[in-house]
Design an enzyme around this catalytic site. Sequence first.
Site, PDB file in Angstrom:
ATOM      1  N   LYS A 411       0.822  -1.214   0.000  1.00 34.51           N
ATOM      2  CA  LYS A 411       0.000   0.000   0.000  1.00 34.51           C
ATOM      3  C   LYS A 411       0.857   1.265   0.000  1.00 34.51           C
ATOM      4  CE  LYS A 411      -3.918  -2.277   2.247  1.00 34.51           C
ATOM      5  NZ  LYS A 411      -3.351  -3.629   2.149  1.00 34.51           N
ATOM      6  N   GLY A 452      -4.874 -14.742   7.859  1.00 33.34           N
ATOM      7  CA  GLY A 452      -4.967 -15.058   9.276  1.00 33.34           C
ATOM      8  C   GLY A 452      -4.740 -13.866  10.171  1.00 33.34           C
TER       9      GLY A 452
END
Length: 639
Positions: A411, A452
């Site tokens: 990002k 997860g």
Amino acid sequence: MKIVRQLVDLPRWAKRTVSVSLDVVGLLFVAVLAIWLRLGDAVFPVTAYYAAILLLPFLAIPVFINQGLYRAVIRYIGSRFAVTVFVAVSVVFAVWAAAIFMLDLKYPRSSIVISWLLALLFIAVTRMSMRWLLTQGVKSSFGRKRVVIFGAGSSGQQLLNAIVRIPGLKVVGFIDDDKALKKHVIGSVKVYGRSDLQRLINDYDVSEVFLAIPSLRASRRKAILEWLEPYPVKVSTLPGMDEIVAGKVSFSDIREVEIEDLLGRDCVQPVQTLLDRCIKDQVVMVTGAGGSIGSELCRQILKQQPKELILFEVSEFALYNIEHELRCYPELSKSRLTPILGSVLDERKLARVFVKRSVNTVYHAAAYKHVPIVEHNIQEGIFNNAFGTHVCAKAAAENGVRNFVLISTDKAVRPTNFMGASKRLAEMALQALQVEYSKTRFLMVRFGNVLGSSGSVIPLFRKQIAEGGPVTVTHKDITRYFMTIPEAASLVIQAGSMGVGGDVFLLDMGEPVKIDQLARRVIKLSGLDVVDEQGNGDIEIQYSGLRPGEKLYEELLIGENVDGTDHPRIMKAHEDFIPYAQLTEAYIELEAKLESYDYDAVLVLLKQLVHGFNHTSGIVDYLYGQEKAGSESLIKLVK
């Protein structure tokens, strides 16, 4: 079947009474039938032999009780029980024959052998018939689920043995790609090929398929799941061989298909020398040690036998959890574990830790990572992610730390949100510091989403499906890269051992995944259908729209100048950066604007500093527009 159902529901003592009564009647009939077979006349009077005939069940029942024939649970009997039956019946007839001879009772001597064989057959047939009624016949009439096992190997056979003992399940067949096994029968279950699955579904109303091939490569598992996707069945799977202890498979090992299975990403063995280089026999510190990536880094670092592992964490709860877990590791016998509560913005405390503990390597994982949360809390996001990284890295360089590894993100590449911009600022700080402090190697490792971690999509999809839907996806075309946490942590450690300093490493994330397609596959592999335009189906997909700062596609690099490394999953990028003096001036200006909550000015400054920053969703910070209640700066980056 109603009578059989009533028998099944009887209490245990009543069932044993019925079983004893059946054996008494059956043994009397066996003794009579043996005479008829021996003399060849079914109407021959047997009254002369009544004493011997009545003696048989009188002797047999105590022996059967002693041997445990009435203690066994019928639906669970197996080969060992057959041996018990043979021994018990043989003992009974040996005693019975001795009694006939000793008491000189009338009974055809050769009929004793015939009656022994008939009794063995009777006892075996009655038990096996009851077993079939309880495990096959009765339960099939009361909603028994029919399943197919994909894989007729040892794991599949062990799984079959486990399922046989579960009243609510019935295996109607194996599916296997081995043509040599086709039409074979394993444990009374036939082996079929892939082309037979639809027929099994139609003929037996199969509702679920269990994948029982734990040794499969991830790419092969993915291919099988893609083949199964069109069928109206739920798909569950056994874990990998490394998760199955001693090769023993139980039904509890079966789990739902996870995103790792859908990605089909094969593991690459780590390079041990890269794992050891910055860790073995050294003092290692992990910031953000209680987070998703930080905690996995701690687990893997401990296995490389550091001299000391320092857990640096701002959350007391997270620090307690990871320390409590690591205290149980056998590897701790060779290493020291030091948990420290603290913030990466506390320069004095960081400096003291580095000096007092003689830290060699730092893995900097402390960061706020959730895009929407940082969009609503811009000041804290930039302070922690950008300023905190600068404070920690500078303190490390000034106090003798040799290696500093930043956990970065995709990002940070042409960011559309404040979280991504803050991480790119953190990278730029390390690049600039590398020029000023050449004795410390500053390295950055950039990768995408990890499976997860908090906020992962698959658990959310599972929860929404269990609740009957709808499944929410932000946008029909949104795509993301995914990687498991253990693989990401391993590659971070290995990448941190490469390069000379100032390097930006990129982890090979594989192919990007379309989230809408992922949601549809999870629904299909749960045995359900997506609601179509006509309203037919089980689970609806709703598109909620992109959240503030969120973008459709993520990238892992800025320029096109990328080199390979010694590891097939790690690449090296060459990024432009700002000289340290210029960057620190920009940091001071940015800090002032953040503390006055002047986010419009912050936005302008970030667009000047961060290449490709394109924030188009507007300012949504909860404190946007409010004036700062005069107080001195929380931190001073440059004195």
